[in-house]
Design a protein around this motif. Structure first.
Motif, PDB file in Angstrom:
ATOM      1  N   LYS A  61       0.813  -1.220   0.000  1.00  0.00           N
ATOM      2  CA  LYS A  61       0.000   0.000   0.000  1.00  0.00           C
ATOM      3  C   LYS A  61       0.844   1.267   0.000  1.00  0.00           C
ATOM      4  O   LYS A  61       0.329   2.363  -0.225  1.00  0.00           O
ATOM      5  CB  LYS A  61      -0.932  -0.003   1.214  1.00  0.00           C
ATOM      6  N   LYS A  62       2.151   1.103   0.260  1.00  0.00           N
ATOM      7  CA  LYS A  62       3.026   2.271   0.241  1.00  0.00           C
ATOM      8  C   LYS A  62       3.164   2.818  -1.181  1.00  0.00           C
ATOM      9  O   LYS A  62       2.986   2.095  -2.156  1.00  0.00           O
ATOM     10  CB  LYS A  62       4.420   1.913   0.774  1.00  0.00           C
ATOM     11  N   SER A  96       2.720   6.234  -4.079  1.00  0.00           N
ATOM     12  CA  SER A  96       1.845   7.354  -4.435  1.00  0.00           C
ATOM     13  C   SER A  96       0.510   6.851  -4.956  1.00  0.00           C
ATOM     14  O   SER A  96       0.354   5.677  -5.298  1.00  0.00           O
ATOM     15  CB  SER A  96       2.516   8.216  -5.514  1.00  0.00           C
ATOM     16  N   GLU A  97      -0.456   7.757  -5.027  1.00  0.00           N
ATOM     17  CA  GLU A  97      -1.781   7.405  -5.528  1.00  0.00           C
ATOM     18  C   GLU A  97      -1.733   7.074  -7.019  1.00  0.00           C
ATOM     19  O   GLU A  97      -2.656   6.445  -7.546  1.00  0.00           O
ATOM     20  CB  GLU A  97      -2.748   8.571  -5.288  1.00  0.00           C
ATOM     21  N   ALA A  98      -0.682   7.489  -7.669  1.00  0.00           N
ATOM     22  CA  ALA A  98      -0.552   7.225  -9.110  1.00  0.00           C
ATOM     23  C   ALA A  98      -0.082   5.803  -9.404  1.00  0.00           C
ATOM     24  O   ALA A  98      -0.063   5.374 -10.567  1.00  0.00           O
ATOM     25  CB  ALA A  98       0.428   8.218  -9.734  1.00  0.00           C
ATOM     26  N   ASP A  99       0.296   5.061  -8.379  1.00  0.00           N
ATOM     27  CA  ASP A  99       0.780   3.693  -8.582  1.00  0.00           C
ATOM     28  C   ASP A  99      -0.299   2.818  -9.220  1.00  0.00           C
ATOM     29  O   ASP A  99      -1.479   2.909  -8.862  1.00  0.00           O
ATOM     30  CB  ASP A  99       1.198   3.065  -7.246  1.00  0.00           C
ATOM     31  N   ASP A 100       0.122   1.996 -10.139  1.00  0.00           N
ATOM     32  CA  ASP A 100      -0.762   1.001 -10.743  1.00  0.00           C
ATOM     33  C   ASP A 100      -0.675  -0.261  -9.885  1.00  0.00           C
ATOM     34  O   ASP A 100       0.336  -0.966  -9.917  1.00  0.00           O
ATOM     35  CB  ASP A 100      -0.309   0.718 -12.179  1.00  0.00           C
TER      36      ASP A 100
END
Length: 239
Positions: free
Chosen positions: A164-165, A167-171
């Motif tokens: 879950k670590k 950024s929000e941009a992670d796929d």
């Protein structure tokens, strides 16, 4: 046997124990009725045991004779990795997360291996399933089994927190694909726990099994590439 005086006394004590919440009267087992030795199939190495002549004792000894030896099985070999790696699990962009996935798997495998060493558990399958075939003589199957289960759940939760670590941009699917890749691809076989003589563990990516399942579902819906084509391309990659 049912009319034996000791059995009748134990039945009376059991009745008292059952009624304790209502009566407040505790059940006390006299010394003469306490167990002094146990049948071998109960596996109590810290107690006096005897060889059970009953059918359960005979079955226990037959199964024990064919249970895994103290030598750890190395079932997931590099050859198995070549044959089992599923190219369908590769998601566009997964290589962006390879380095991070490698580091997390290194940490996961080290901690899992330490747990296995501490409790004397020989295989990854045993520690994850809780079906422990052989352990050290100091292993308590009730108390220690609960501790093992709690430790495994804690490690799994820790791995999910790693996932879950970022950024929000992670796929998240590309990230899960990378976790699968660094575990199952033959190029990564034997890269972890170097010098510790441990097996190649494969449970790491399944800490995020929901993502892996979704990746496989999506791959099965792709109309533009046949299963045969995928198999041929995979063989070419590993040649």
């Amino acid at each position: 046997m049912a009319l034996n005086e000791d059995c009748l006394e134990l039945a009376r004590i059991f009745s008292i124990a059952v009624d304790f919440p209502k009566t407040g009267v505790p059940a006390e087992i006299p010394p003469k009725l306490r167990v002094k030795e146990y049948p071998d199939f109960m596996e109590k190495p810290d107690k006096t045991t005897y060889e059970s002549k009953r059918i359960i004792g005979k079955l226990f000894r037959e199964v024990k004779d064919i249970s895994p030896s103290s030598v750890s099985f190395r079932s997931f070999t590099k050859e198995v990795a070549r044959r089992s790696y599923d190219i369908d699990m590769e998601v566009d962009g997964f290589r962006d997360y390879i380095d991070e996935a490698f580091d997390f798997k290194m940490d996961y495998d080290y901690k899992l291996g330490n747990l296995m060493d501490y409790y004397g558990i020989k295989t990854e399958a045993e520690i994850l399933s809780g079906s422990i075939m052989r352990t050290s003589k100091t292993f308590d199957r009730r108390k220690d089994a609960e501790a093992v289960g709690a430790a495994v759940r804690s490690l799994r939760n820790e791995a999910r927190s790693w996932f879950k670590k970022g950024s929000e941009a992670d796929d998240v699917y590309a990230k899960a694909s990378a976790w699968y890749h660094v575990t199952y691809h033959p190029d990564y076989w034997g890269c972890y726990n170097e010098g510790l003589k441990r097996d190649h563990y494969i449970s790491f990516p399944w800490c995020v099994y929901d993502k892996l399942v979704q990746i496989k579902k999506e791959s099965s819906r792709r109309p533009n590439i046949s299963s045969l084509t995928r198999q041929l391309s995979q063989r070419l990659v590993f040649k």
